[in-house]
Write a protein that holds these residues in place. Sequence first.
Motif, short mmCIF file in Angstrom:
data_model
loop_
_atom_site.label_atom_id
_atom_site.label_comp_id
_atom_site.label_asym_id
_atom_site.label_seq_id
_atom_site.Cartn_x
_atom_site.Cartn_y
_atom_site.Cartn_z
N UNK A 287 0.86 -1.19 -0.05
CA UNK A 287 -0.15 -0.20 -0.19
C UNK A 287 0.91 1.18 -0.01
N UNK A 288 1.93 1.30 0.98
CA UNK A 288 2.56 2.49 0.90
C UNK A 288 3.48 2.73 -0.36
N UNK A 289 4.17 1.51 -0.87
CA UNK A 289 4.93 1.89 -1.98
C UNK A 289 3.99 2.14 -3.20
N UNK A 290 2.87 1.55 -3.29
CA UNK A 290 2.10 1.59 -4.38
C UNK A 290 1.49 3.22 -4.36
N UNK A 291 1.03 3.74 -3.20
CA UNK A 291 0.62 5.07 -3.34
C UNK A 291 1.71 6.12 -3.40
N UNK A 292 2.78 5.87 -2.91
CA UNK A 292 3.92 6.83 -2.86
C UNK A 292 4.34 7.10 -4.42
N UNK A 293 4.03 5.97 -5.07
CA UNK A 293 4.13 6.05 -6.49
C UNK A 293 3.17 6.80 -7.33
#
Lengths: 233, 257
Positions: B234-240
Motif C-alpha cells: 500500500x505505502x509503496x504503491x501510493x507513494x508512486x
Amino acid sequence: MEDSDAPAFTLRGVTVHRPAPDGGPPRAVLDAVDADVPVPGTTVLWGPSGAGKTTLLRLLDRLDVPDEGVVRYRGTPLDDLDPLALRREVGMVFQRPTPFAGTVRDNLRVAAPDAGDDRFTDLLTRVSLPTDVLDRDADTLSGGELQRMCLARTLVVEPRVLLLDEPTSALDAEPTRTFERTVADLAAAGLTVVWVSHDAAQVRRVADRVLEVAEGRVRPRGAQDLEELEDQA
Amino acid sequence: MTVNWAGTAFSLILVAVAAGLSLWWGLGLERSIVWAAVRAGVQLLLVGGILVLLLRPQTSLWWSWLWVAAMLGYAAWTAKQRAPGVPRIVPLALTAFVVATALSLAVLFGLGVFPLGARTLVPLAGLIIGNAMTATVLAGRRMVEEFTDKRDEIEARLALGQPARDAARPYVRGVLRSALSPQIETTKATGLVFLPGAMTGLILGGADPVSAVLVQIVVMFLVLAAASTTTTVMALGLSRRLFTPDHRLVRLARAAS
C-alpha cells in the motif's frame, strides 16, 4: 542542450488554471503570459499576493506545468529536458524554511551524499553562517539562519539559476538584509536570480529589473517605475 | 463443549449490560450497541449457515475460493469507505490483499501447515483479509496525511533534483513504522496480557491446549505477515501514485477525517 544567446527563461502563451476555493469553475491564475528572464542579474517578480507570482516561479522549476503554452530554459522547452537535471541547474528556496530532520550537515548532504565537510563549511561561509553550526540540529536554528541554511543546501549542487519565493517574508529587518546581501554576492558571481517579492522597498534594493505580475498578466517595469515603487513603499 | 440456542440468547444479557451502562451515563450509544450486536449475530449465523453448506463433502472447493474472492472485493470496498481521502484506493487495496493472501496461503497450504479444505481455507483467508484491511486503511490514511503535512519538505527535496522515489523515502519509512508498530506491540504482548481469539475459541471448544497454542502461534504469524505485506504494498504503491512521471508531487485534496 542550450542556446548561449537565449534568455534563461522564456514563457510564451503560458496559462495556468486553478480550481476556485469555493468549488466554482477554475480560474486562470496566469493568462496567456509572455515573458523573458535574462541570464545576468536579479529579476524580481513583483505584485500583490494571489497574483500568480509563486505559480510562475514553480513553473520554472517544473514543480508545476502550464495548462497551455510553453516554458523554455536557455532555449529548450522544459518538456524536452530531464526534470531532475533541470532542477540541479535551477535551485529553489521556498517561502517557509523547509529543514529536513537531522543536523545541518544531514541537510546539506541530501543533495550531495559524497561531499565532505570542507565543501559544507565553504558553503556556510558563502551564506554568512558560522561553520560550527554543521553539527547543530537544524530545528535549533533561528528563522534567518534556517533560510540561509536552505540557501546553502540549494547551492550544494552548484545551480546556475536561483529561484527565491519570498524567502524573507518571515524574517526581521536585520536577517532580511543579510539574506539580501548574500544573494547580491551570488548574483554578482554570475548566478541568475529570480526573486518573488511583494515588498516594494525590497524590490528597489535587490532588483536589476522587475516583472510585474497582476491579474494573471506579466509586464516588464522600467527604471521610472522602480522609483514609483519606492514612493509606494 | 457446545453452547445451545438458549445459552446464546442468554448471552444477550451481556449486551444489555453494555446498553444499560450507556443509558446510565447518557452516552447515547445504546442503539448502536444493540444494532451492532444484532448485526454481528445475524452475520455470523449467515456465515455459519454457508459454512455448513461448504463443509458438506459433496460441495466443490471452488465455492470456498469464490467466497475468498467475494471477501477480497468486499474488503477493498470497505477500505474505500473508511479511507475516502486516498486517491484510487480500490485497485491498490485489492493488489495488496491479493499479494498478502496468496503469500500466506502458499506458505500455509504449500508447506502443509494446514490441510487444504473448506474448513481451513475460508477462516484463514478471512483472518488474513480482515487484518490486511485494517492495515490498509491505516497505512493509506497515514500516507495521505504525511504527504499533505510534509508537502513543503518533499517539494524541497524534489527541487534539489532528487528523484520522486528518493524524495518520498524518509516519509514512507515513517508511515511504515507507525502503521506496523501497533501490530508488533500486540504480537509482543500476546499470552501475557490477553489470550488471543483463536486459542480461546479452541480451548472453549474442547481442544487440547497445546494444539490450541500451536494453532494460535501460526495465526499470529499469519496476521503479522498479512499486515506487514499489505502495509508495504500500500505505502509503496501510493507513494508512486502521489507523484507524476516527471517527478512532480500530485496536489491532494485534504484527506477526509
